[in-house]
Design a protein around this motif. Structure first.
Motif, short mmCIF file in Angstrom:
data_model
loop_
_atom_site.label_atom_id
_atom_site.label_comp_id
_atom_site.label_asym_id
_atom_site.label_seq_id
_atom_site.Cartn_x
_atom_site.Cartn_y
_atom_site.Cartn_z
N ASP A 37 0.82 -1.21 0.00
CA ASP A 37 0.00 0.00 0.00
C ASP A 37 0.86 1.26 0.00
O ASP A 37 0.54 2.24 -0.68
CB ASP A 37 -0.94 0.01 1.20
CG ASP A 37 -2.00 -1.08 1.14
OD1 ASP A 37 -2.21 -1.64 0.03
OD2 ASP A 37 -2.59 -1.38 2.19
N GLU A 38 1.95 1.25 0.75
CA GLU A 38 2.86 2.40 0.79
C GLU A 38 3.53 2.63 -0.56
O GLU A 38 3.63 3.76 -1.03
CB GLU A 38 3.93 2.17 1.87
CG GLU A 38 4.84 3.35 2.06
CD GLU A 38 5.88 3.13 3.15
OE1 GLU A 38 6.78 3.97 3.26
OE2 GLU A 38 5.81 2.12 3.88
N ILE A 39 3.96 1.55 -1.21
CA ILE A 39 4.58 1.66 -2.54
C ILE A 39 3.59 2.25 -3.53
O ILE A 39 3.91 3.18 -4.27
CB ILE A 39 5.09 0.29 -3.03
CG1 ILE A 39 6.30 -0.14 -2.20
CG2 ILE A 39 5.45 0.34 -4.51
CD1 ILE A 39 6.72 -1.59 -2.44
N VAL A 40 2.37 1.75 -3.53
CA VAL A 40 1.35 2.23 -4.46
C VAL A 40 1.05 3.71 -4.21
O VAL A 40 0.96 4.51 -5.15
CB VAL A 40 0.06 1.37 -4.37
CG1 VAL A 40 -1.08 2.01 -5.13
CG2 VAL A 40 0.34 -0.03 -4.89
N ALA A 41 0.94 4.11 -2.95
CA ALA A 41 0.63 5.51 -2.63
C ALA A 41 1.76 6.44 -3.07
O ALA A 41 1.52 7.49 -3.68
CB ALA A 41 0.38 5.65 -1.13
N ARG A 42 3.00 6.06 -2.78
CA ARG A 42 4.13 6.92 -3.16
C ARG A 42 4.30 6.97 -4.68
O ARG A 42 4.60 8.02 -5.24
CB ARG A 42 5.41 6.44 -2.49
CG ARG A 42 5.37 6.70 -1.01
CD ARG A 42 6.72 6.58 -0.40
NE ARG A 42 6.63 6.61 1.04
CZ ARG A 42 7.66 6.48 1.83
NH1 ARG A 42 8.86 6.31 1.32
NH2 ARG A 42 7.52 6.52 3.13
N LEU A 43 4.10 5.86 -5.34
CA LEU A 43 4.19 5.84 -6.80
C LEU A 43 3.09 6.69 -7.42
O LEU A 43 3.33 7.45 -8.36
CB LEU A 43 4.13 4.40 -7.30
CG LEU A 43 4.36 4.17 -8.79
CD1 LEU A 43 5.69 4.75 -9.23
CD2 LEU A 43 4.30 2.69 -9.11
N ALA A 44 1.89 6.60 -6.88
CA ALA A 44 0.77 7.41 -7.38
C ALA A 44 1.08 8.90 -7.22
O ALA A 44 0.80 9.70 -8.12
CB ALA A 44 -0.52 7.04 -6.67
N ASN A 45 1.65 9.28 -6.08
CA ASN A 45 2.02 10.68 -5.87
C ASN A 45 3.05 11.13 -6.89
O ASN A 45 2.96 12.23 -7.44
CB ASN A 45 2.54 10.91 -4.45
CG ASN A 45 1.44 10.87 -3.42
OD1 ASN A 45 0.28 11.12 -3.72
ND2 ASN A 45 1.79 10.55 -2.20
N GLN A 46 4.05 10.31 -7.14
CA GLN A 46 5.08 10.65 -8.11
C GLN A 46 4.51 10.75 -9.52
O GLN A 46 4.81 11.68 -10.26
CB GLN A 46 6.22 9.62 -8.11
CG GLN A 46 7.22 9.83 -7.02
CD GLN A 46 7.95 11.15 -7.21
OE1 GLN A 46 8.22 11.60 -8.31
NE2 GLN A 46 8.28 11.77 -6.11
N LEU A 47 3.68 9.78 -9.89
CA LEU A 47 3.07 9.81 -11.21
C LEU A 47 2.18 11.04 -11.38
O LEU A 47 2.18 11.67 -12.43
CB LEU A 47 2.26 8.54 -11.46
CG LEU A 47 3.06 7.30 -11.80
CD1 LEU A 47 2.16 6.08 -11.83
CD2 LEU A 47 3.78 7.46 -13.12
N GLY A 48 1.44 11.37 -10.32
CA GLY A 48 0.59 12.55 -10.37
C GLY A 48 1.39 13.80 -10.65
O GLY A 48 1.03 14.61 -11.50
N ALA A 49 2.51 13.97 -9.95
CA ALA A 49 3.36 15.14 -10.16
C ALA A 49 3.95 15.14 -11.57
O ALA A 49 4.01 16.19 -12.22
CB ALA A 49 4.48 15.17 -9.12
N GLN A 50 4.35 13.98 -12.07
CA GLN A 50 4.91 13.89 -13.41
C GLN A 50 3.86 14.21 -14.47
O GLN A 50 4.14 14.90 -15.45
CB GLN A 50 5.49 12.49 -13.67
CG GLN A 50 6.68 12.14 -12.80
CD GLN A 50 7.87 13.01 -13.10
OE1 GLN A 50 8.12 13.39 -14.22
NE2 GLN A 50 8.61 13.35 -12.06
#
Length: 94
Positions: A37-50
Motif C-alpha cells: 500500500d505504501e509503494i502504491v501511494a508513493r508511486l501514485a504521488n510521483q506519477l501525479g506530479a509527473q
C-alpha cells in the motif's frame, strides 16, 4: 534480513530512459500488505506530479488556454516548491 521483505522501486521515463524516482522499502514480512500500500501511494504521488508537469508543458503551447490548462500550469508551479516566487506564479495561473 531474516523475516523481512525488501523491494526496490524505480520510475523510469519510457521514452527517454531517464530516471525519475526510486525508493527502497524494507518491512517485516507481517507488514507485507502495508508495504504494498505504501509503494502504491508513493508511486501514485510521483506519477501525479509527473503527469501534472507534462500537462503544464503541453498547455504552455495552447493559443487559448482553458481553465484546466491554467490549473495544470498552476499545479506545476506548486510542485516546484512552496517558495514565495513559485506561489506567486501559481496564484497567477489559478
Amino acid at each position: 534480513m531474516r523475516g523481512c521483505a525488501r523491494s526496490n522501486v524505480q520510475l523510469i521515463d519510457a521514452e527517454t530512459g531517464a530516471h525519475l524516482w526510486a525508493e527502497r522499502f524494507d518491512k517485516p514480512l507481517a507488514d507485507l500488505f502495508d508495504m504494498r500500500d505504501e509503494i502504491v501511494a508513493r508511486l501514485a504521488n510521483q506519477l501525479g506530479a509527473q503527469l501534472i508537469a507534462a500537462e503544464a508543458r503541453r498547455t504552455e503551447r495552447a493559443p487559448h488556454p482553458d481553465s484546466m490548462d491554467l490549473y495544470f500550469q498552476g499545479m506545476a508551479c506548486v510542485n516546484k516548491g512552496l517558495s514565495p516566487a513559485h506561489m506567486t506564479q501559481a496564484r497567477g495561473f489559478f
